[in-house]
Design a protein around this motif. Structure first.
Motif, PDB file in Angstrom:
ATOM      1  N   PHE A  83      -3.689   6.540  -5.943  1.00 40.38           N
ATOM      2  CA  PHE A  83      -3.605   5.667  -4.769  1.00 40.38           C
ATOM      3  C   PHE A  83      -2.402   6.049  -3.908  1.00 40.38           C
ATOM      4  O   PHE A  83      -2.519   6.221  -2.714  1.00 40.38           O
ATOM      5  N   ILE A  84      -1.228   6.204  -4.523  1.00 44.98           N
ATOM      6  CA  ILE A  84      -0.015   6.435  -3.747  1.00 44.98           C
ATOM      7  C   ILE A  84       0.953   7.336  -4.500  1.00 44.98           C
ATOM      8  O   ILE A  84       0.974   7.342  -5.725  1.00 44.98           O
ATOM      9  N   ARG A  85       1.720   8.092  -3.731  1.00 42.28           N
ATOM     10  CA  ARG A  85       2.795   8.920  -4.278  1.00 42.28           C
ATOM     11  C   ARG A  85       4.022   8.729  -3.401  1.00 42.28           C
ATOM     12  O   ARG A  85       3.904   8.674  -2.172  1.00 42.28           O
ATOM     13  N   LEU A  90       9.569   9.359   1.809  1.00 39.63           N
ATOM     14  CA  LEU A  90       8.178   9.449   2.255  1.00 39.63           C
ATOM     15  C   LEU A  90       7.232   8.965   1.154  1.00 39.63           C
ATOM     16  O   LEU A  90       7.536   9.061  -0.028  1.00 39.63           O
ATOM     17  N   ALA A  91       6.083   8.476   1.585  1.00 41.45           N
ATOM     18  CA  ALA A  91       5.022   8.107   0.651  1.00 41.45           C
ATOM     19  C   ALA A  91       3.704   8.569   1.241  1.00 41.45           C
ATOM     20  O   ALA A  91       3.537   8.608   2.465  1.00 41.45           O
ATOM     21  N   VAL A  92       2.776   8.933   0.394  1.00 44.04           N
ATOM     22  CA  VAL A  92       1.441   9.299   0.839  1.00 44.04           C
ATOM     23  C   VAL A  92       0.456   8.440   0.048  1.00 44.04           C
ATOM     24  O   VAL A  92       0.617   8.241  -1.152  1.00 44.04           O
ATOM     25  N   MET A  93      -0.535   7.885   0.747  1.00 41.34           N
ATOM     26  CA  MET A  93      -1.513   7.048   0.072  1.00 41.34           C
ATOM     27  C   MET A  93      -2.905   7.347   0.603  1.00 41.34           C
ATOM     28  O   MET A  93      -3.072   7.770   1.748  1.00 41.34           O
ATOM     29  N   ILE A  94      -3.897   7.136  -0.250  1.00 45.12           N
ATOM     30  CA  ILE A  94      -5.295   7.263   0.142  1.00 45.12           C
ATOM     31  C   ILE A  94      -5.857   5.856   0.295  1.00 45.12           C
ATOM     32  O   ILE A  94      -5.578   4.980  -0.519  1.00 45.12           O
TER      33      ILE A  94
END
Length: 154
Positions: A83-85, A90-94
């Motif tokens: 779901f998230i990193r 910074l963070a990246v999520m789907i």
């Protein structure tokens, strides 16, 4: 007349039983159990602003500038789904733009402020000018090339 009422009642009860069995069947699948385990153990809390969005049909990948988080580095991939990193600031999520449980689809935009898992509520809250615009449950999606093509390369 009594026979018709009994038949209708029997059909209704059979329909309810079938729905109950389908729900129990879905809840017993490994994917559902894996998701429940992920949700129960998910303790990341994050506030951030979307600075970039990339599209892949109904799934989107959003890059967030982290404003607050209880983790400086968070990366949990289970069964090739995530779901998230989070890494540094910074963070990246789907996320999905389609939600089968709701009649409308949600669309975040660049500049959207998100609060993720506030007080361990397992929700994504979109905020605009201090008001809650939208609330969605946290769900995992396939990794594919999302991390490789994101603002936090794998």
């Amino acid at each position: 007349m009594k026979k018709i009422i009994i038949i209708i009642l029997g059909i209704f009860l059979a329909f309810i039983l079938i729905i109950f069995l389908i729900i129990k069947g879905v809840e017993s699948t490994p994917m559902h159990k894996d998701h429940q385990n992920f949700i129960e153990n998910f303790d990341l809390e994050l506030k951030g602003e979307i600075i970039e969005i990339k599209s892949d049909t109904s799934l989107r990948i959003a890059c967030l500038r982290v404003e607050e988080s209880n983790y400086k580095d968070y990366n949990q991939i289970d069964n090739n789904r995530f779901f998230i990193r989070v890494k540094d600031s910074l963070a990246v999520m789907i996320y999905s733009v389609k939600d089968l449980r709701r009649p409308r689809h949600h669309q975040y935009k660049i500049g959207s402020k998100l609060v993720i898992n506030l007080d361990n509520n397992k929700k994504i809250i979109e905020i605009d000018n201090g008001d809650t615009i939208d609330v969605h449950s946290i769900r995992k999606f396939p990794v594919r090339d999302y991390l490789k093509n994101s603002c936090i390369p794998d």
